[in-house]
Scaffold this motif. Structure first.
Motif, mmCIF file in Angstrom:
data_model
loop_
_atom_site.group_PDB
_atom_site.id
_atom_site.type_symbol
_atom_site.label_atom_id
_atom_site.label_comp_id
_atom_site.label_asym_id
_atom_site.label_seq_id
_atom_site.Cartn_x
_atom_site.Cartn_y
_atom_site.Cartn_z
ATOM 1 N N LEU A 242 0.863 -1.174 0.000
ATOM 2 C CA LEU A 242 0.000 0.000 0.000
ATOM 3 C C LEU A 242 0.900 1.225 0.000
ATOM 4 O O LEU A 242 1.643 1.463 0.953
ATOM 5 C CB LEU A 242 -0.925 0.009 1.224
ATOM 6 C CG LEU A 242 -1.807 1.250 1.389
ATOM 7 C CD1 LEU A 242 -2.764 1.389 0.206
ATOM 8 C CD2 LEU A 242 -2.588 1.190 2.703
ATOM 9 N N HIS A 243 0.854 2.008 -1.081
ATOM 10 C CA HIS A 243 1.751 3.147 -1.246
ATOM 11 C C HIS A 243 0.971 4.436 -1.010
ATOM 12 O O HIS A 243 -0.057 4.669 -1.642
ATOM 13 C CB HIS A 243 2.350 3.167 -2.655
ATOM 14 C CG HIS A 243 3.200 1.974 -2.963
ATOM 15 N ND1 HIS A 243 4.529 1.890 -2.625
ATOM 16 C CD2 HIS A 243 2.904 0.794 -3.580
ATOM 17 C CE1 HIS A 243 5.025 0.723 -3.012
ATOM 18 N NE2 HIS A 243 4.051 0.044 -3.597
ATOM 19 N N LEU A 244 1.482 5.246 -0.110
ATOM 20 C CA LEU A 244 0.984 6.600 0.101
ATOM 21 C C LEU A 244 2.132 7.538 -0.222
ATOM 22 O O LEU A 244 3.144 7.570 0.490
ATOM 23 C CB LEU A 244 0.514 6.789 1.545
ATOM 24 C CG LEU A 244 -0.646 5.895 2.009
ATOM 25 C CD1 LEU A 244 -0.952 6.147 3.482
ATOM 26 C CD2 LEU A 244 -1.879 6.128 1.160
ATOM 27 N N GLN A 245 1.991 8.292 -1.292
ATOM 28 C CA GLN A 245 3.100 9.101 -1.786
ATOM 29 C C GLN A 245 2.634 10.523 -2.018
ATOM 30 O O GLN A 245 1.560 10.760 -2.582
ATOM 31 C CB GLN A 245 3.661 8.511 -3.081
ATOM 32 C CG GLN A 245 4.854 9.289 -3.652
ATOM 33 C CD GLN A 245 5.357 8.663 -4.944
ATOM 34 O OE1 GLN A 245 4.800 7.681 -5.410
ATOM 35 N NE2 GLN A 245 6.399 9.257 -5.502
ATOM 36 N N SER A 246 3.436 11.448 -1.548
ATOM 37 C CA SER A 246 3.198 12.866 -1.784
ATOM 38 C C SER A 246 4.506 13.488 -2.235
ATOM 39 O O SER A 246 5.474 13.533 -1.467
ATOM 40 C CB SER A 246 2.695 13.545 -0.501
ATOM 41 O OG SER A 246 2.520 14.926 -0.720
ATOM 42 N N THR A 247 4.559 13.959 -3.468
ATOM 43 C CA THR A 247 5.824 14.451 -4.030
ATOM 44 C C THR A 247 6.196 15.822 -3.494
ATOM 45 O O THR A 247 7.387 16.139 -3.324
ATOM 46 C CB THR A 247 5.720 14.497 -5.558
ATOM 47 O OG1 THR A 247 4.623 15.337 -5.926
ATOM 48 C CG2 THR A 247 5.514 13.099 -6.122
ATOM 49 N N GLU A 248 5.235 16.674 -3.235
ATOM 50 C CA GLU A 248 5.537 18.038 -2.808
ATOM 51 C C GLU A 248 4.918 18.394 -1.450
ATOM 52 O O GLU A 248 5.286 19.409 -0.872
ATOM 53 C CB GLU A 248 5.056 19.049 -3.851
ATOM 54 C CG GLU A 248 5.738 18.919 -5.200
ATOM 55 C CD GLU A 248 5.255 19.953 -6.188
ATOM 56 O OE1 GLU A 248 4.371 20.759 -5.801
ATOM 57 O OE2 GLU A 248 5.741 19.959 -7.334
ATOM 58 N N GLY A 249 3.998 17.615 -0.988
ATOM 59 C CA GLY A 249 3.345 17.955 0.275
ATOM 60 C C GLY A 249 3.648 16.940 1.349
ATOM 61 O O GLY A 249 4.722 16.321 1.384
ATOM 62 N N GLU A 250 2.703 16.737 2.207
ATOM 63 C CA GLU A 250 2.850 15.822 3.322
ATOM 64 C C GLU A 250 1.666 14.889 3.382
ATOM 65 O O GLU A 250 0.599 15.173 2.817
ATOM 66 C CB GLU A 250 2.964 16.596 4.638
ATOM 67 C CG GLU A 250 1.746 17.441 4.946
ATOM 68 C CD GLU A 250 1.871 18.208 6.245
ATOM 69 O OE1 GLU A 250 2.929 18.096 6.892
ATOM 70 O OE2 GLU A 250 0.916 18.928 6.600
ATOM 71 N N ILE A 251 1.864 13.803 4.088
ATOM 72 C CA ILE A 251 0.789 12.847 4.345
ATOM 73 C C ILE A 251 0.275 13.129 5.750
ATOM 74 O O ILE A 251 1.023 12.982 6.730
ATOM 75 C CB ILE A 251 1.293 11.401 4.211
ATOM 76 C CG1 ILE A 251 1.780 11.158 2.767
ATOM 77 C CG2 ILE A 251 0.201 10.417 4.556
ATOM 78 C CD1 ILE A 251 2.389 9.794 2.568
ATOM 79 N N PHE A 252 -0.961 13.549 5.853
ATOM 80 C CA PHE A 252 -1.531 13.999 7.113
ATOM 81 C C PHE A 252 -2.586 12.993 7.560
ATOM 82 O O PHE A 252 -3.566 12.760 6.862
ATOM 83 C CB PHE A 252 -2.141 15.395 6.938
ATOM 84 C CG PHE A 252 -2.755 15.962 8.178
ATOM 85 C CD1 PHE A 252 -1.978 16.336 9.259
ATOM 86 C CD2 PHE A 252 -4.131 16.121 8.257
ATOM 87 C CE1 PHE A 252 -2.552 16.860 10.398
ATOM 88 C CE2 PHE A 252 -4.706 16.645 9.393
ATOM 89 C CZ PHE A 252 -3.917 17.010 10.468
#
Length: 314
Positions: A242-252
């Motif tokens: 399970l991939h949670l990816q944020s290139t420029e922001g954050e995972i909140f």
């Protein structure tokens, strides 16, 4: 007296002699025929019988033709307005009942009565063609036993009130203009390519399920993808990663409790072990270089390095 009598007799004799000469002269001038023959005038014999036979045959034929004509007029129900179910009116031709056409029918407009529908029926199919002034086919609608086919540049379905376009299709796109699209199939709606929509919503008291049985499911949006469950749980399950990816922001992650189940727990040997030490209930969340998460018993400082043996066999 005797003298007068002699004079009368001499004149009478001369007159008789003149008459005899005239008669003799006339008889000599006429042709003399022997055994005169008389020829009858008219048709006699077998010629007369043949003529009577032909006249009788002609009379019988005329009577039969007259009888057949009267019978056809009676059967076809000929009247001054038309014949049978066909009536000729000022507005056109009116057909009542079932009518069959064996050859092409060319009309400008076909209307049914106000109290009955218009039914077009065929043993094979019903085809409606539209042509231009050059005779070229511009549109065709075929209703067959297996399918309904429409061949045209653009196909539209409009509402009865206002003429709003409910469905339209052409070579470039298909537009559904209804307020709500409802799919009642047991397997839902199947799309072979991408689907572009601003909103996906299930029926009240029903679950919404997006499924790709054999391939991946991708949702993309230039300004973000939002999935909300206002009155229930949001569950994401997968067999592999399970991939949670944020290139420029954050995972909140914003919740009262965030739990990561089935994480391995690392152990380390304390420098001053004590048998009477309380049971460990607080752990530290650690991460391996490959991204694997594990728990390490919490201490005065970080214990991730001392419990990093899990990263060796992970």
């Amino acid at each position: 007296m005797l003298r007068k009598l002699s004079t009368f007799l001499s004149s009478l004799d001369s007159m008789m002699t003149r008459e005899q000469y005239i008669l003799a002269t006339q008889q000599n001038s006429l042709p003399r025929t022997e055994n005169p023959q008389f020829y009858p005038v008219g048709i006699y014999g077998w010629r007369k019988r043949c003529l009577y036979f032909f006249v009788l045959l002609l009379l019988v034929t005329m009577i039969v033709n007259l009888a057949m004509t009267i019978w056809i007029l009676k059967v076809m129900n000929f009247t001054v307005d038309g014949m049978g179910n066909l009536r000729v009116t000022k507005k056109g031709i009116r057909l009542e009942g079932i009518s069959e056409f064996l050859l092409p029918l060319y009309v400008k407009e076909i209307n049914s009565r106000k109290d009955s529908p218009l039914v077009l029926q065929s043993d094979r199919n019903v085809t409606v063609n539209a042509r231009n002034h050059m005779g070229q086919l511009t549109g065709q609608l075929t209703v067959g036993a297996d399918a309904v086919e429409a061949q045209c540049k653009r196909f539209e379905v409009r509402s009865s009130e206002g003429g709003r376009v409910l469905f339209s299709a052409d070579e470039d796109e298909i537009v559904i203009g209804a307020d709500r699209l409802k799919v009642t199939g047991t397997e839902g709606a199947v799309f072979g390519h991408s689907v572009e929509t601003p909103h996906i919503r299930a029926e009240p008291s029903q679950d919404l399920k997006l499924e790709s049985p054999t391939r991946s499911l991708v949702m993309e949006a230039p300004r973000g993808v939002q999935v909300n469950a206002a009155a229930g749980d949001l569950k994401a399950t997968c067999r592999k990663e399970l991939h949670l990816q944020s290139t420029e922001g954050e995972i909140f992650l914003n919740a009262d409790t965030i739990r990561l189940g089935n994480l391995p727990v690392g152990s380390f040997s304390s420098s001053s072990p004590s048998s009477s030490a309380p049971r460990q209930t607080i752990y530290e969340l650690c991460a391996c270089p490959n991204g694997k998460l594990y728990l390490s018993p919490a201490g005065a400082g970080s214990t991730c390095q001392s419990s990093s043996n899990i990263c060796l066999w992970s």
